[in-house]
Design a protein around this motif. Structure first.
Motif, mmCIF file in Angstrom:
data_model
loop_
_atom_site.group_PDB
_atom_site.id
_atom_site.type_symbol
_atom_site.label_atom_id
_atom_site.label_comp_id
_atom_site.label_asym_id
_atom_site.label_seq_id
_atom_site.Cartn_x
_atom_site.Cartn_y
_atom_site.Cartn_z
ATOM 1 N N VAL A 128 0.845 -1.197 0.000
ATOM 2 C CA VAL A 128 0.000 0.000 0.000
ATOM 3 C C VAL A 128 0.881 1.248 0.000
ATOM 4 O O VAL A 128 1.716 1.428 0.885
ATOM 5 N N SER A 129 0.698 2.105 -1.016
ATOM 6 C CA SER A 129 1.457 3.361 -1.124
ATOM 7 C C SER A 129 0.785 4.498 -0.376
ATOM 8 O O SER A 129 1.441 5.437 0.049
ATOM 9 N N SER B 49 -11.700 10.383 -2.312
ATOM 10 C CA SER B 49 -11.959 11.084 -3.571
ATOM 11 C C SER B 49 -13.455 11.122 -3.826
ATOM 12 O O SER B 49 -14.239 10.530 -3.096
ATOM 13 N N ARG C 62 -9.945 5.660 -1.451
ATOM 14 C CA ARG C 62 -8.995 5.165 -2.452
ATOM 15 C C ARG C 62 -7.781 4.569 -1.764
ATOM 16 O O ARG C 62 -7.191 5.198 -0.884
ATOM 17 N N ASN D 176 -4.115 3.329 -2.706
ATOM 18 C CA ASN D 176 -3.095 3.345 -3.739
ATOM 19 C C ASN D 176 -2.125 2.194 -3.494
ATOM 20 O O ASN D 176 -1.578 2.067 -2.396
ATOM 21 N N ALA E 68 -1.021 -3.386 -8.782
ATOM 22 C CA ALA E 68 -2.447 -3.753 -8.767
ATOM 23 C C ALA E 68 -2.666 -5.254 -8.695
ATOM 24 O O ALA E 68 -3.753 -5.707 -8.349
ATOM 25 N N VAL F 18 -9.292 0.728 -5.637
ATOM 26 C CA VAL F 18 -7.836 0.610 -5.662
ATOM 27 C C VAL F 18 -7.283 1.197 -6.947
ATOM 28 O O VAL F 18 -7.913 1.131 -8.001
ATOM 29 N N ASP F 19 -6.117 1.806 -6.837
ATOM 30 C CA ASP F 19 -5.395 2.366 -7.975
ATOM 31 C C ASP F 19 -3.943 1.920 -7.869
ATOM 32 O O ASP F 19 -3.368 1.927 -6.775
ATOM 33 N N GLU F 20 -3.362 1.568 -8.990
ATOM 34 C CA GLU F 20 -1.938 1.253 -9.014
ATOM 35 C C GLU F 20 -1.175 2.554 -9.266
ATOM 36 O O GLU F 20 -1.368 3.208 -10.286
ATOM 37 N N VAL F 21 -0.342 2.948 -8.323
ATOM 38 C CA VAL F 21 0.418 4.186 -8.457
ATOM 39 C C VAL F 21 1.930 3.957 -8.355
ATOM 40 O O VAL F 21 2.709 4.879 -8.549
ATOM 41 N N ILE G 162 5.824 5.193 -3.785
ATOM 42 C CA ILE G 162 5.917 6.634 -3.590
ATOM 43 C C ILE G 162 7.013 6.886 -2.558
ATOM 44 O O ILE G 162 7.055 6.248 -1.513
#
Length: 72
Positions: A24-25, A30, A39, A41, A45, A63-66, A69
């Motif tokens: 998890v980043s 949102s 959300r 990140n 993914a 979930v979003d793949e970022v 970070i």
């Protein structure tokens, strides 16, 4: 409690559960006032934590793949 306050509480639940998870980043909120989403990140993914809920305190979780970070 307003919707944004409730969403912040839902975010805190996930932060407490996944703060130390290297997959998890980050975790955020949102959407607009009528459609708030929590959300999560992810670094990848394909590596979604198996215990990540679809909803928390009534809010949908997306979930979003970022990627990873970090500081530059």
């Amino acid at each position: 409690m307003t919707d944004i306050d409730a969403a912040r509480a839902a975010k805190r639940v996930l932060v407490e559960c996944f703060a130390d998870d290297p997959r998890v980043s980050g975790i955020g909120i949102s959407g607009d006032e009528a459609h708030l989403v929590i959300r999560v990140n992810l670094v990848n993914a394909n590596e979604v934590p198996e215990d990540l809920p679809e909803r928390v305190l009534g809010f949908p979780v997306a979930v979003d793949e970022v990627g990873k970070i970090g500081a530059h």
